[in-house]
Scaffold this active site. Sequence first.
Site, short mmCIF file in Angstrom:
data_model
loop_
_atom_site.label_atom_id
_atom_site.label_comp_id
_atom_site.label_asym_id
_atom_site.label_seq_id
_atom_site.Cartn_x
_atom_site.Cartn_y
_atom_site.Cartn_z
N ASN A 196 14.39 1.16 16.18
CA ASN A 196 14.95 1.41 14.84
C ASN A 196 16.38 1.94 14.95
OD1 ASN A 196 11.70 2.30 14.17
ND2 ASN A 196 12.70 0.72 12.98
N TYR A 233 2.73 -7.16 12.84
CA TYR A 233 2.81 -5.84 12.21
C TYR A 233 2.86 -5.98 10.68
CZ TYR A 233 5.19 -1.99 9.94
OH TYR A 233 5.54 -1.04 9.03
N LYS A 267 0.06 -5.05 7.30
CA LYS A 267 0.31 -4.34 6.03
C LYS A 267 -0.14 -5.21 4.85
CE LYS A 267 1.95 -0.66 7.92
NZ LYS A 267 1.09 0.53 7.99
N SER A 299 4.54 -1.09 3.32
CA SER A 299 5.94 -1.29 3.72
C SER A 299 6.61 -2.35 2.86
CB SER A 299 5.95 -1.74 5.18
OG SER A 299 7.20 -2.25 5.55
N TYR A 356 5.53 10.70 12.82
CA TYR A 356 6.82 10.97 12.16
C TYR A 356 6.64 11.22 10.65
CZ TYR A 356 11.55 9.76 10.41
OH TYR A 356 12.76 9.74 9.77
N LEU A 413 -9.46 6.41 15.74
CA LEU A 413 -10.22 5.89 14.58
C LEU A 413 -10.74 4.47 14.80
CD1 LEU A 413 -7.82 7.37 11.92
CD2 LEU A 413 -10.18 8.12 12.30
N LEU A 430 -2.85 10.80 19.27
CA LEU A 430 -1.67 11.21 20.05
C LEU A 430 -1.11 10.06 20.89
CD1 LEU A 430 -2.68 14.86 21.16
CD2 LEU A 430 -1.39 14.16 19.15
N ASN A 472 13.18 2.07 4.36
CA ASN A 472 13.41 2.50 5.75
C ASN A 472 13.50 4.02 5.86
OD1 ASN A 472 14.11 -0.36 5.72
ND2 ASN A 472 14.94 -0.02 7.76
#
Length: 340
Positions: A199, A149, A153, A124, A10, A58, A32, A179
């Site tokens: 979301n 999550y 970060k 974030s 995105y 990766l 993907l 956001n």
Amino acid sequence: MILTTGGAGYIGSHTVVELLNANFEVLIVDDLSNSKKEVIDRIEQITGKRPIFQQIDLKDKQKTFELFQKYKNIEAIIHFAASKAVGESVENPLKYYENNIGSLLNVMLAMKEFGVANFVFSSSCTVYGQPEKLPVTEQTEKKPAESPYGNTKMISEDILKDYAVANKNFKAIALRYFNPIGAHPSGLIGELPNGVPTNLVPYVTQTACGLRSKLSIFGNDYNTPDGSCIRDYINVVDLAEAHVVAIKRLLECKNKSNFEFFNIGTGEGVSVLEIVNTFEKVNKQKLNYEIVSRRAGDIEKIWAETSYANTELGWKAKKSLNETLISAWNWEQNYRAIQK
Ligand code: UD1
């Protein structure tokens, strides 16, 4: 050449468009796992240029090293590749640590091995938790993460900071996104959530198009003017432009230290009910919604102080909320039409 990991996703795809528009050569690496290959065609349709694409996971160190071996002209990396579902991270923390930290380490080890210095990282506002004072500046104290999550970060920023101390040639910028919402004005790329969206805005657009029967608003008893939570919703194209500015800053050696971080938001707090009402008004849609109880782990309110990014990066969010919510609805409709 700019390597964008997760460049089919995105935020990645919107950033690739802006990089190509700014005449950078772009290499996309994506596994993907949460994106589609057609996105590469769409990027070409928008820009008239086709980025190089390599499907690589990766987490595979050898494949990551082979990539850097093959593309010797990588000048900088924008590292988007990561898993991002907060709820899933609570249920499957090891997936998050393996994906988000494992991939980051492999990319950084390859950078060290092949002498690539410049790195932009997707961080974030989650690093601030629920701040005592609003808006949050870059100096606002970080809080222990509420989810695996969020913790990835926090840890990733620490890895960058430590490595920047040890290696003076390394230069990194972490962009702390608020956001991200909306889609490219062409309607050709946008957010493609896997399964039921978690979301807010994808849930709103999927409810408007009839894919979901009802939107749940998580709580109206918060200490906010209308009782619903407040966030800083940043248009994804504005956000994409911040990456181009960050890359130029590194390549032109305009950075002030070799690890910098910036808040990337609009500076405006908007409530969930304001999002719903604005969406209904600007898109002339009636949304079926109900107020339900609070969602575990949600913070009450947060928005950014953006003056540091405005003055130091020379970047400012430009797009209005109306425009952004129109773009989100435009994308949802186009996407559903293509699916048929
Ligand atoms: C969360 C993460 C953020 C991460 C982002 C990526 C935290 C605190 N925040 O943002 O770091 O980058 O996800 O996915 O971990 N809402 C509803 N109904 C819905 C969905 C959402 O009322 O169906 C409300 C939420 O309660 C919240 C607001 O909408 O107040 C935004 O929610 P969401 O889009 O999920 O983003 P965050 O939780 O803010």
